[in-house]
Design a protein around this motif. Structure first.
Motif: not given
Length: 255
Positions: A175-187
């Protein structure tokens, strides 16, 4: 002075009680200027009551991430409240009791498959379901618990979290080419209803506060909520496919 998420439209899943990380993420997002829509599974009336405790009451949509109809209609149902989305929080995890608690070799595949589908594959399902609504520059954030090591009692949920981490990387590529970021927060461990279902959670509690260089308060989800909001904001425009740790620095130490 405008907030970090001023004008942003955020979908937040996984609100169960007002002690949950998702609730505090929703609260912090609203305080930072965002409009929020929540999803709930099961006892929706309970989630609606909890939503009423936010600074601004938020609408609640039903979402079972294993239900194709719920996923297929999610974008349409969100549009009844918001025309588009700038961010999504995936705070969903579940595995049957056989998958936790020390009987790693005994858990049947059917139970493991359920855990992997709900806890890892659903990040892809939720991303696909919301993609039509996501604007360029949007952020998707998933909640993680660092799966590099085997935790006491975490068993197949740890395996599911490892799958979640890999899913995060592949989604970032797609989805990066659509300008969407995907990340995780490890708590780090936070005393929530979900945490109470994890055997040996008390063991983690005892050690985390002692060893985390910055210290760690098990009863305070707000630092994790702030990290989530930072990841959803415009201030990390080139960060994707990453795991952002909000654990007091515990992960950085050896024995």
């Amino acid at each position: 002075m405008s907030g970090l998420l001023e004008g942003k439209r955020i979908l937040i899943t996984g609100v169960i009680t007002d002690a949950s990380i998702a609730f505090h993420a929703a609260k912090t997002a609203q305080e930072q200027g965002a409009e929020v829509v929540l999803t709930g599974f099961g006892r929706l009336s309970l989630v609606e009551r909890i939503a009423g405790r936010l600074p601004k009451p938020a609408p609640v949509l039903e979402l079972d991430v294993t239900n194709a109809e719920h996923l297929d209609t999610l974008a349409e149902r969100v549009r009844e409240h918001l025309p588009a989305l700038d961010g999504v929080l995936h705070s969903i995890a579940y595995a049957p009791p056989s998958c936790l608690g020390g009987d790693f070799l005994e858990a049947p595949w059917e139970d493991v498959a359920t855990g992997v589908q709900i806890s890892a594959y659903s990040l892809k399902s939720l991303t696909t379901a919301t993609l039509p609504l996501l604007t360029a520059g949007s952020g998707i954030v998933g909640m993680d618990f660092d799966a590099r090591v085997a935790w006491p009692g975490y068993d197949w949920m740890g395996v599911a979290k490892a799958a979640l981490e890999s899913t995060n990387r592949y989604l970032a590529r797609e989805v990066g080419p659509r300008g969407v970021r995907v990340n995780l927060v490890s708590a780090g461990p936070v005393r929530t209803m979900a945490a109470k279902s994890i055997p040996d959670f008390a063991t983690l509690e005892d050690k985390w506060g002692e060893r985390a260089p910055l210290g760690w308060a098990m009863t305070d989800p707000e630092p994790v909520a702030r990290t989530i909001c930072a990841a959803l904001s415009d201030w990390l425009p080139t960060t994707t496919g990453s795991m952002i740790r909000a654990d007091g620095g515990f992960h950085a130490l050896g024995a």
